[in-house]
Enzyme design. Structure first.
Site, PDB file in Angstrom:
ATOM      1  N   ASP A  45     -33.309 -14.347  31.639  1.00 42.36           N
ATOM      2  CA  ASP A  45     -32.958 -15.796  32.389  1.00 42.36           C
ATOM      3  C   ASP A  45     -31.742 -15.387  32.765  1.00 42.36           C
ATOM      4  OD1 ASP A  45     -34.666 -17.904  30.863  1.00 42.36           O
ATOM      5  OD2 ASP A  45     -33.423 -18.350  29.195  1.00 42.36           O
ATOM      6  N   ARG A  46     -31.153 -16.420  34.157  1.00 42.80           N
ATOM      7  CA  ARG A  46     -30.493 -16.418  35.761  1.00 42.80           C
ATOM      8  C   ARG A  46     -28.902 -15.764  33.896  1.00 42.80           C
ATOM      9  NH1 ARG A  46     -28.890 -20.151  38.650  1.00 42.80           N
ATOM     10  NH2 ARG A  46     -27.099 -19.698  39.678  1.00 42.80           N
TER      11      ARG A  46
END
Length: 182
Positions: A45-46
């Site tokens: 995930d970012r």
């Protein structure tokens, strides 16, 4: 022989080479990796950091990313709160998420791993303690570790994937890559 890139993905970087559909340009893998022909084996995930594997061989990429092969993924997780034994045991047994039960996880409390500073830093609340866990899972659902810790009342503040199988972040600084042959 397949080639593998071990990348220490910084916070805020997308696990893809382009940022389509966003009105603002966000950092992507192309800002860090100039080698062509490599594709991510899985995602991160970012707002998560750490080990992202990229390879130039589709079969190896599928083997790394496919949950059927149960490749262990180990995360260093800073959680909000003081983990109690029953919360840790629930994680070890597997927790019920909105998309079904998770497989059992390996979970242990660890000392502060003294990682690199995160930019931006995590929020610190003087009245609420935090602690570090090492969590190993053998599946890879969307935001799984964050959802697991939240399900037992321990929201994740910082998440760093430390290893996938035998590959680790050892000696790789944030934003750096190491290329190996497999």
């Amino acid at each position: 022989m397949a080639r593998l890139i071990l990348f220490n993905k910084p916070f805020g970087v997308l696990s893809q080479f382009t940022d389509r559909g966003s009105p603002t340009s966000r950092p992507t893998l192309s800002d860090y990796i100039a080698v062509k022909g490599f594709y991510p084996a899985g995602r991160l995930d970012r707002d998560s950091e750490g080990l992202l594997l990229l390879c130039d061989d589709g079969r190896l990429q599928a083997r790394i990313a496919d949950p059927r092969f149960k490749l262990p993924k180990t995360y260093l997780v800073q959680v909000e709160g003081d983990p109690k034994d029953d919360q840790l045991e629930r994680l070890r047994q597997g927790v019920e998420l909105n998309d079904g039960p998770t497989r059992p996880a390996e979970v242990e409390r660890i000392d502060d791993p003294r990682l690199w500073p995160r930019d931006p830093p995590i929020r610190v609340r003087k009245a609420i303690p935090d602690d570090w866990l090492r969590i190993t899972i053998r599946e890879g659902r969307n935001r799984q570790v964050r959802r697991m810790t939240a399900a037992v009342g321990l929201p994740t503040l910082r998440l760093v994937r430390w290893s996938v199988g035998d590959w680790t972040l050892e000696g790789i600084a944030p934003g750096d890559v190491t290329e190996i042959s497999v």
